[in-house]
Design a protein around this motif. Sequence first.
Motif, PDB file in Angstrom:
ATOM      1  N   LEU A   1     -42.858  -3.013   7.743  1.00  0.00           N
ATOM      2  CA  LEU A   1     -42.524  -4.436   7.807  1.00  0.00           C
ATOM      3  C   LEU A   1     -43.758  -5.305   7.586  1.00  0.00           C
ATOM      4  O   LEU A   1     -43.685  -6.358   6.953  1.00  0.00           O
ATOM      5  CB  LEU A   1     -41.884  -4.767   9.154  1.00  0.00           C
ATOM      6  CG  LEU A   1     -41.425  -6.212   9.353  1.00  0.00           C
ATOM      7  CD1 LEU A   1     -40.430  -6.626   8.276  1.00  0.00           C
ATOM      8  CD2 LEU A   1     -40.812  -6.391  10.741  1.00  0.00           C
ATOM      9  N   ALA A   2     -44.914  -4.850   8.087  1.00  0.00           N
ATOM     10  CA  ALA A   2     -46.160  -5.626   7.945  1.00  0.00           C
ATOM     11  C   ALA A   2     -46.810  -5.434   6.583  1.00  0.00           C
ATOM     12  O   ALA A   2     -47.732  -6.171   6.229  1.00  0.00           O
ATOM     13  CB  ALA A   2     -47.140  -5.243   9.040  1.00  0.00           C
ATOM     14  N   GLY A   3     -46.329  -4.445   5.829  1.00  0.00           N
ATOM     15  CA  GLY A   3     -46.901  -4.192   4.509  1.00  0.00           C
ATOM     16  C   GLY A   3     -48.270  -3.548   4.565  1.00  0.00           C
ATOM     17  O   GLY A   3     -49.126  -3.816   3.717  1.00  0.00           O
ATOM     18  N   VAL A   4     -48.483  -2.692   5.573  1.00  0.00           N
ATOM     19  CA  VAL A   4     -49.767  -2.006   5.714  1.00  0.00           C
ATOM     20  C   VAL A   4     -49.509  -0.508   5.916  1.00  0.00           C
ATOM     21  O   VAL A   4     -48.367  -0.077   6.078  1.00  0.00           O
ATOM     22  CB  VAL A   4     -50.578  -2.556   6.913  1.00  0.00           C
ATOM     23  CG1 VAL A   4     -50.879  -4.029   6.724  1.00  0.00           C
ATOM     24  CG2 VAL A   4     -49.823  -2.334   8.228  1.00  0.00           C
ATOM     25  N   SER A   5     -50.582   0.266   5.939  1.00  0.00           N
ATOM     26  CA  SER A   5     -50.439   1.686   6.200  1.00  0.00           C
ATOM     27  C   SER A   5     -50.235   1.917   7.691  1.00  0.00           C
ATOM     28  O   SER A   5     -50.539   1.053   8.523  1.00  0.00           O
ATOM     29  CB  SER A   5     -51.683   2.440   5.729  1.00  0.00           C
ATOM     30  OG  SER A   5     -52.795   2.091   6.540  1.00  0.00           O
TER      31      SER A   5
ATOM     32  N   GLU B   1     -43.470  -7.669  17.266  1.00  0.00           N
ATOM     33  CA  GLU B   1     -42.571  -8.580  17.984  1.00  0.00           C
ATOM     34  C   GLU B   1     -41.184  -8.561  17.373  1.00  0.00           C
ATOM     35  O   GLU B   1     -40.170  -8.510  18.081  1.00  0.00           O
ATOM     36  CB  GLU B   1     -43.160 -10.001  17.953  1.00  0.00           C
ATOM     37  CG  GLU B   1     -42.416 -10.999  18.824  1.00  0.00           C
ATOM     38  CD  GLU B   1     -42.652 -10.769  20.302  1.00  0.00           C
ATOM     39  OE1 GLU B   1     -41.832 -11.263  21.095  1.00  0.00           O
ATOM     40  OE2 GLU B   1     -43.640 -10.097  20.661  1.00  0.00           O
ATOM     41  N   ALA B   2     -41.109  -8.601  16.047  1.00  0.00           N
ATOM     42  CA  ALA B   2     -39.809  -8.648  15.373  1.00  0.00           C
ATOM     43  C   ALA B   2     -38.992  -7.382  15.618  1.00  0.00           C
ATOM     44  O   ALA B   2     -37.768  -7.429  15.757  1.00  0.00           O
ATOM     45  CB  ALA B   2     -40.025  -8.851  13.869  1.00  0.00           C
ATOM     46  N   LEU B   3     -39.682  -6.240  15.678  1.00  0.00           N
ATOM     47  CA  LEU B   3     -38.986  -4.960  15.851  1.00  0.00           C
ATOM     48  C   LEU B   3     -38.879  -4.542  17.315  1.00  0.00           C
ATOM     49  O   LEU B   3     -38.260  -3.515  17.606  1.00  0.00           O
ATOM     50  CB  LEU B   3     -39.720  -3.864  15.068  1.00  0.00           C
ATOM     51  CG  LEU B   3     -39.798  -4.047  13.544  1.00  0.00           C
ATOM     52  CD1 LEU B   3     -40.646  -2.953  12.930  1.00  0.00           C
ATOM     53  CD2 LEU B   3     -38.404  -4.059  12.938  1.00  0.00           C
TER      54      LEU B   3
ATOM     55  N   GLY C   1     -49.857 -10.605  23.491  1.00  0.00           N
ATOM     56  CA  GLY C   1     -48.590 -10.104  24.011  1.00  0.00           C
ATOM     57  C   GLY C   1     -47.807  -9.301  23.002  1.00  0.00           C
ATOM     58  O   GLY C   1     -47.106  -8.345  23.357  1.00  0.00           O
ATOM     59  N   ALA C   2     -47.934  -9.671  21.730  1.00  0.00           N
ATOM     60  CA  ALA C   2     -47.214  -8.927  20.697  1.00  0.00           C
ATOM     61  C   ALA C   2     -47.699  -7.490  20.628  1.00  0.00           C
ATOM     62  O   ALA C   2     -46.954  -6.591  20.235  1.00  0.00           O
ATOM     63  CB  ALA C   2     -47.392  -9.609  19.336  1.00  0.00           C
TER      64      ALA C   2
END
Length: 339
Positions: free
Chosen positions: A21-25, A52-54, A97-98
């Motif tokens: 989702l973050a577009g990283v490894s 946070e989204a997931l 917090g995330a």
Amino acid sequence: MTAVPGSPPTGRAKLADVAKLAGVSVGTASKALNGSGRMRPETRQRVLEAVEALDFRPNQHAQSLHTGRSWTVGLMTTDGIGRFSTPVLLGAEDALGAGKISVLLCDTRGDAIREQHHLGNLMDRRVDGIIVTGRRTDPRPPLKGIEPIPTVYALSPSTDPDDISVVSDDRSGAQLAVEHLLATGRTRIAHITGPAHHAAARDRARHTVELLEREALQLATGRVHFGEWSEAWGRRAAEAVLRTAPDTDAFFCGNDQIARGVADTLREKGLDVPGQVAIVGYDNWDIMALASRPPLTTIDTDLGEIGRQAALRLLDAIGAEPERGVHTVPCRLVVREST
């Protein structure tokens, strides 16, 4: 409930889902969460937003055993009232917090002995890092005896240039205020501010004078009016300005309390705001800015973003070589009825 794009269809989210989702490894996502490795704050923020989204929940106990981290950060403040430190704290908590990192708040009340007491407690708890903030922008001495613990100074910068500090860009704030007043046709601008021994008052005043000189203008009374951070001072100073320079068509004030006092004096004298005289405050303190008659145009120092940036830079400093020095956060102009 609408599914988050890129989220797993069912079951508990995994680190791989966060990375996707973050577009990283996966490795970068792991480093962003455990504070190791050096990366751009924007990259780390994308990972935290994906967490946070997931609703990703890492196994903190296992991570603590593996990394030797406590997953806690200390936030030390000298601002007992909380007027400035609370927004900074909230911004820091949003970022930390995330990543499921807890924040321990310590109020030193500006007392050196109390500061050392809290510092000892934080070290006993083996916190992963410390954010230091206060209610003034004056540089402060760095904490002593914490060399192994990454530390970031927010709002009140460290006097050590090798430390990491995140501060408000007072030059951009003054520029926004002066350019806004000039754009509304004002050329006879007075500047009323707080005590001359406060960095915030000195810096904003210096930038204001320089910006006006660049436009071949000078302050309406020929000088800066230093005083107190209070409405009472705003009322008294406005009286003095109008006696000296009755053709003053704008007031740029060092904070919103002063600006509200100026508004009171202008209203009592029957001067129309903003028809005859415009007012710009500083800080965007809602209690003052919205209660003023009329509500104040003001400069928002974006304290929450200062806290968020401080937290992200602290995460970057944990387990990595950080980008040291002073980092500035730009201000925002909030236009209301006083201009």
